[in-house]
Design a protein around this motif. Structure first.
Motif, PDB file in Angstrom:
ATOM      1  N   LEU A 198      -8.190   3.208 -11.259  1.00 60.24           N
ATOM      2  CA  LEU A 198      -8.242   2.647  -9.908  1.00 60.24           C
ATOM      3  C   LEU A 198      -7.555   3.552  -8.885  1.00 60.24           C
ATOM      4  CD1 LEU A 198      -7.563  -1.162 -10.538  1.00 60.24           C
ATOM      5  CD2 LEU A 198      -9.719   0.113 -10.608  1.00 60.24           C
TER       6      LEU A 198
ATOM      7  N   ARG B 142       0.827  -1.217   0.000  1.00 60.14           N
ATOM      8  CA  ARG B 142       0.000   0.000   0.000  1.00 60.14           C
ATOM      9  C   ARG B 142       0.859   1.264   0.000  1.00 60.14           C
ATOM     10  NH1 ARG B 142      -3.787  -2.663   3.860  1.00 60.14           N
ATOM     11  NH2 ARG B 142      -5.662  -3.184   2.690  1.00 60.14           N
TER      12      ARG B 142
ATOM     13  N   GLN C 203      -9.314  -7.119  -3.439  1.00 62.23           N
ATOM     14  CA  GLN C 203     -10.153  -6.651  -2.332  1.00 62.23           C
ATOM     15  C   GLN C 203     -11.529  -6.233  -2.811  1.00 62.23           C
ATOM     16  OE1 GLN C 203      -7.833  -3.604  -0.310  1.00 62.23           O
ATOM     17  NE2 GLN C 203      -7.165  -5.082   1.190  1.00 62.23           N
ATOM     18  N   ASN C 204     -11.611  -5.710  -4.001  1.00 61.94           N
ATOM     19  CA  ASN C 204     -12.891  -5.252  -4.519  1.00 61.94           C
ATOM     20  C   ASN C 204     -13.539  -6.254  -5.482  1.00 61.94           C
ATOM     21  OD1 ASN C 204     -13.256  -2.262  -3.548  1.00 61.94           O
ATOM     22  ND2 ASN C 204     -11.109  -2.472  -4.096  1.00 61.94           N
TER      23      ASN C 204
ATOM     24  N   GLN D 196      -0.224  -2.390  -6.134  1.00 59.23           N
ATOM     25  CA  GLN D 196      -1.400  -1.732  -5.576  1.00 59.23           C
ATOM     26  C   GLN D 196      -2.640  -2.052  -6.407  1.00 59.23           C
ATOM     27  OE1 GLN D 196      -0.225   2.392  -5.415  1.00 59.23           O
ATOM     28  NE2 GLN D 196       0.705   2.171  -3.395  1.00 59.23           N
TER      29      GLN D 196
ATOM     30  N   ASN E 127     -15.060   3.465 -11.269  1.00 58.28           N
ATOM     31  CA  ASN E 127     -13.789   3.108 -11.860  1.00 58.28           C
ATOM     32  C   ASN E 127     -13.949   1.990 -12.889  1.00 58.28           C
ATOM     33  OD1 ASN E 127     -12.547   4.892 -10.046  1.00 58.28           O
ATOM     34  ND2 ASN E 127     -12.582   3.331  -8.466  1.00 58.28           N
TER      35      ASN E 127
ATOM     36  N   ASN F 161     -15.128  -0.046   0.174  1.00 58.65           N
ATOM     37  CA  ASN F 161     -14.511   0.895  -0.765  1.00 58.65           C
ATOM     38  C   ASN F 161     -14.731   0.533  -2.231  1.00 58.65           C
ATOM     39  OD1 ASN F 161     -13.405   2.213   1.494  1.00 58.65           O
ATOM     40  ND2 ASN F 161     -11.603   0.885   1.427  1.00 58.65           N
ATOM     41  N   LYS F 162     -15.572  -0.449  -2.500  1.00 61.53           N
ATOM     42  CA  LYS F 162     -15.820  -0.785  -3.896  1.00 61.53           C
ATOM     43  C   LYS F 162     -16.528   0.389  -4.566  1.00 61.53           C
ATOM     44  CE  LYS F 162     -17.634  -4.359  -6.925  1.00 61.53           C
ATOM     45  NZ  LYS F 162     -18.265  -5.673  -7.022  1.00 61.53           N
TER      46      LYS F 162
ATOM     47  N   VAL G  65      -4.289   4.102  -8.411  1.00 61.36           N
ATOM     48  CA  VAL G  65      -3.165   3.413  -7.783  1.00 61.36           C
ATOM     49  C   VAL G  65      -1.883   3.825  -8.510  1.00 61.36           C
ATOM     50  CG1 VAL G  65      -4.573   1.452  -7.048  1.00 61.36           C
ATOM     51  CG2 VAL G  65      -3.430   1.385  -9.282  1.00 61.36           C
TER      52      VAL G  65
ATOM     53  N   TYR H 159      -6.042  -3.848  -4.993  1.00 56.29           N
ATOM     54  CA  TYR H 159      -7.359  -3.224  -5.216  1.00 56.29           C
ATOM     55  C   TYR H 159      -8.292  -4.204  -5.926  1.00 56.29           C
ATOM     56  CZ  TYR H 159     -10.874   0.237  -6.550  1.00 56.29           C
ATOM     57  OH  TYR H 159     -12.057   0.921  -6.697  1.00 56.29           O
TER      58      TYR H 159
END
Length: 211
Positions: free
Chosen positions: A190, A95, A204-205, A197, A146, A141-142, A192, A201
């Motif tokens: 995204l 991160r 996690q999403n 990263q 994006n 955080n989705k 990033v 992302y």
């Protein structure tokens, strides 16, 4: 020539890495530091391509130091070389902008390969950490803002699978240059700054299926 700085408070490890890197014709160690203070003093004079650092150091830890380097010298690539397989350290390092996360028991060939890979703008995550990453099911955080194109999704899946730009290009029957353009667009959408990263992302999403 790929210029490398080593940051670790253990002289034996630095000596071993320096010897290993010195055997390669396309890279060299241009500086050594025992911690953040020495590194911060070196960087205004040196312009390394890659910094290889430990996480556990006596002053500022490697995660904090990664954040500082990326904030002040964003073009420098960071390889975190550590004994920790801890999810928290791994996620935090990526991160903050680390380009590679290697375990200290990695084969010497993997260390050399990682230096070349990150200097070429790509990332390195060991298989054991990728499996941990792919086991995550976080959906906070989705964002629907994006949205990636179908082709960008295919490229993103290739990143998550650990493929190089050339391997993605070969799979999709497109050029390396086109892959680089897609990767750049993915970063922007995204929000990033690195391949690592983007991978975090995406997983996690739930933008890509778990492997």
């Amino acid at each position: 020539m790929i210029e490398v700085i080593l940051v670790d408070d253990h002289a034996i490890l630095r000596d071993g890495l320096k010897t290993l890197i010195g055997q390669e014709s396309d890279m060299e160690v241009v500086g050594e530091a025992t911690g953040s203070g020495q590194l911060m003093q070196m960087l205004p004079q040196l312009d390394p391509d890659v910094i290889m650092m430990d996480i556990n150091m006596p002053d500022m830890n490697g995660i904090e130091l990664t954040k500082w380097v990326k904030s002040n010298y964003p073009s420098i690539k960071i390889i975190v070389l550590t004994m920790y397989k801890n999810d928290e350290y791994f996620m935090a390092a990526i991160r903050e902008g680390a380009d590679a996360y290697l375990l200290k028991d990695s084969p010497s060939a993997d260390v050399i390969s990682a230096i070349r890979t990150v200097s070429n703008g790509e990332s390195v995550i060991p298989a054991i950490m990728t499996k941990k990453l792919l086991s995550l099911h976080q959906t906070e955080n989705k964002s629907e803002d994006n949205a990636l194109s179908p082709r960008e999704m295919e490229v993103l899946l290739g990143l998550v699978e650990g493929l190089s730009n050339k391997e993605i290009a070969d799979r999709l029957y497109i050029s390396d240059k086109t892959v680089k353009i897609h990767v750049s667009n993915i970063f922007k959408k995204l929000d990033v700054k690195s391949r690592s990263q983007a991978i975090i992302y995406a997983v996690q999403n739930q933008l890509v299926p778990l492997l």
